[in-house]
Design an enzyme around this catalytic site. Structure first.
Site, PDB file in Angstrom:
ATOM      1  N   LYS A 114      97.542 116.751  -9.847  1.00  0.00           N
ATOM      2  CA  LYS A 114      96.842 117.914 -10.180  1.00  0.00           C
ATOM      3  C   LYS A 114      95.439 118.087  -9.005  1.00  0.00           C
ATOM      4  O   LYS A 114      95.077 117.125  -8.730  1.00  0.00           O
ATOM      5  CB  LYS A 114      96.095 118.333 -11.476  1.00  0.00           C
ATOM      6  CG  LYS A 114      95.781 119.566 -12.224  1.00  0.00           C
ATOM      7  CD  LYS A 114      97.021 120.235 -12.507  1.00  0.00           C
ATOM      8  CE  LYS A 114      96.768 121.307 -13.187  1.00  0.00           C
ATOM      9  NZ  LYS A 114      97.723 121.774 -14.185  1.00  0.00           N
TER      10      LYS A 114
HETATM   11  N1  GLU Z   1     100.266 124.453 -13.100  1.00  0.00           N
HETATM   12  C1  GLU Z   1     101.421 124.273 -13.963  1.00  0.00           C
HETATM   13  C2  GLU Z   1     101.456 123.266 -14.949  1.00  0.00           C
HETATM   14  O1  GLU Z   1     100.164 122.982 -15.371  1.00  0.00           O
HETATM   15  C3  GLU Z   1     102.476 124.261 -13.032  1.00  0.00           C
HETATM   16  C4  GLU Z   1     102.780 123.029 -12.066  1.00  0.00           C
HETATM   17  C5  GLU Z   1     103.968 122.907 -11.167  1.00  0.00           C
HETATM   18  O2  GLU Z   1     104.604 124.162 -11.042  1.00  0.00           O
HETATM   19  O3  GLU Z   1     103.771 122.184 -10.312  1.00  0.00           O
HETATM   20  O4  GLU Z   1     102.426 122.856 -15.422  1.00  0.00           O
END
Ligand code: GLU
Length: 421
Positions: A114
């Site tokens: 993240k």
């Molecule tokens: N931000 C989204 C999540 O928390 C999507 C992450 C992604 O598609 O890699 O799952």
């Protein structure tokens, strides 16, 4: 009852401590050794960079950018980029670990990561937003990539931001659309990526309600947050005949006991930037939304919103965690005592990363899927994952959250042991 964690009252827990608490709940049940726990919770790499910006007025702005690469035992690391003033090291670390368990629960070949920048996007012009994004990629491009770590949208970022990321990354590494997902469909993005998280939330809600003999078309829902996830979930539910009776966003909230006109509400929001002042509704506060007399409550905004303070007021029978990390352990305990069933974030909002996976697969194969195929494959993966988590929770008589962690941690743990350290 006051629950203590490492000697602290629960309400003092940070986002990462909350994630760790849920991890330990499952790890205890699995009999995981302390050494294995340490290995699985410790991030592989934490990146923290300066993101300098030349403002439109010639002044200098300095922001901090983060990327936490939590675990790569099952594949390249995957997870969104959040641009929000609350972003800090602890939150990114917590969310990165959730991505590791999430990709494992839906069994897609990724680890977890993240990132984010601590910035209020409302203070940035479009040009400033682009420059901040490109500068961040200048700082981290060597540490991400299609086989290493693949960013995606999250709160405060969208397809346009992903297009800038791809473009900036490609300046260093050449044509490489699979370096980021959630791109515009005109630029190697996948059909159905934008709707995927919200749509997945409703697919899973329907699966859960089915197990309880409740038809979705007779279901009432309250949604906190009307961004990408909340609005698509509302739209999807509306199409299935369910009733969205209450919605709030950062500016205000609206309620109509007979059901809000969702397509009109989406248009109103596009025009005015908020659900506030929508016709044919009464205005409500966020606390009123959480306590609304509905079947299903969907937190689809920030983390840490369901706490010891408001959990006792919740009247919904089901909580679907469309947001990441919305429930503190104390609130989770209250929901359990009150017989409220919680579908945890690492399953409930996994539709987004699942369609990100489809986008990455299409980019690597240079073969584009139709929307119908994206939806069909998404539904299949989510329904299968739900079934596995549900069965585990029934067999072991544990909550859906503990079951989801059990499944995810088990997969990551086995991959780690088999691969060797
Ligand atoms: N931000 C989204 C999540 O928390 C999507 C992450 C992604 O598609 O890699 O799952």
């Amino acid at each position: 009852m006051m629950i203590l964690f490492n000697g602290w009252p629960m309400s003092a827990l940070s986002a990462f401590d909350t994630a760790r608490f849920y991890f330990d709940q499952a790890a205890n049940l699995m009999g995981l050794s302390d050494n294995m726990r340490e290995l699985l919770v410790t991030p592989e790499r934490q990146i923290k960079v300066q993101v300098a910006l030349e403002r439109d007025n010639g002044e200098i702005g300095t922001f901090i950018g983060y990327r936490v690469q939590h675990n790569s035992a099952r594949g390249p690391m995957k997870g969104g980029l959040r641009f929000h003033h609350d972003v800090d090291e602890d939150e990114v670390l917590a969310l990165a670990s959730l991505m590791t368990w999430k990709t494992a629960v839906v069994n897609i070949p990724y680890g977890g990561a993240k990132g984010g920048i601590s910035v209020d996007t409302k203070d940035l012009s479009i040009g400033e937003l682009e420059r901040v994004t490109r500068k961040f990629i200048d700082e981290i491009h060597d540490m991400i990539g299609p086989d290493k770590d693949i960013p995606a949208p999250d709160m405060g970022t969208n397809a346009q931001v992903m297009a800038w990321i791809a473009n900036q990354y490609e300046k260093f590494h050449g044509y490489s659309p699979a370096c980021v997902t959630g791109k515009p469909v005109e630029l190697h993005g996948a059909e159905g990526r934008e709707e995927a998280t919200g749509r997945g939330v409703i697919t899973l809600t329907e699966a859960l309600l089915q197990r309880h003999g409740q038809p979705i078309e007779e279901t009432t829902i309250a949604i906190q947050g009307f961004g990408n996830v909340g609005s698509h979930a509302a739209h999807c539910l509306h199409e299935k005949g369910g009733k969205v009776v209450a919605v709030t966003d950062a500016e205000g909230g609206v309620l109509n006991k007979k059901g809000l006109d969702v397509p009109a509400l989406i248009l109103h929001c596009e025009d005015t930037g908020s659900v506030k002042n929508f016709s044919d509704s009464e205005s409500i506060t966020n606390d009123e939304l959480l306590a609304a007399d509905v079947d299903v409550l969907i937190p689809a905004a920030l983390g840490g919103v369901l706490t010891e303070r408001n959990a006792g007021d919740v009247r919904a029978k089901y909580i679907i965690e469309a947001a990441n990390n919305p429930t503190t352990p104390e609130a989770d305990d209250i929901f359990h005592d009150n017989g409220i069933i919680v579908l945890p974030d690492i399953l409930a909002n996994a539709g987004g990363v699942t369609v990100s996976y489809f986008e990455w697969v299409q980019n690597r194969q240079h073969f584009k899927w139709e929307l119908s195929r994206v939806r069909q494959e998404l539904d299949r993966i989510l329904q299968d994952s739900f079934e596995k988590v549900w069965r585990l929770s029934q067999d072991k008589q544990i909550s859906l959250r503990v079951a989801a962690y059990f499944l995810g941690i088990g997969r990551v743990g086995r991959a780690t042991v088999m691969g060797g350290i």
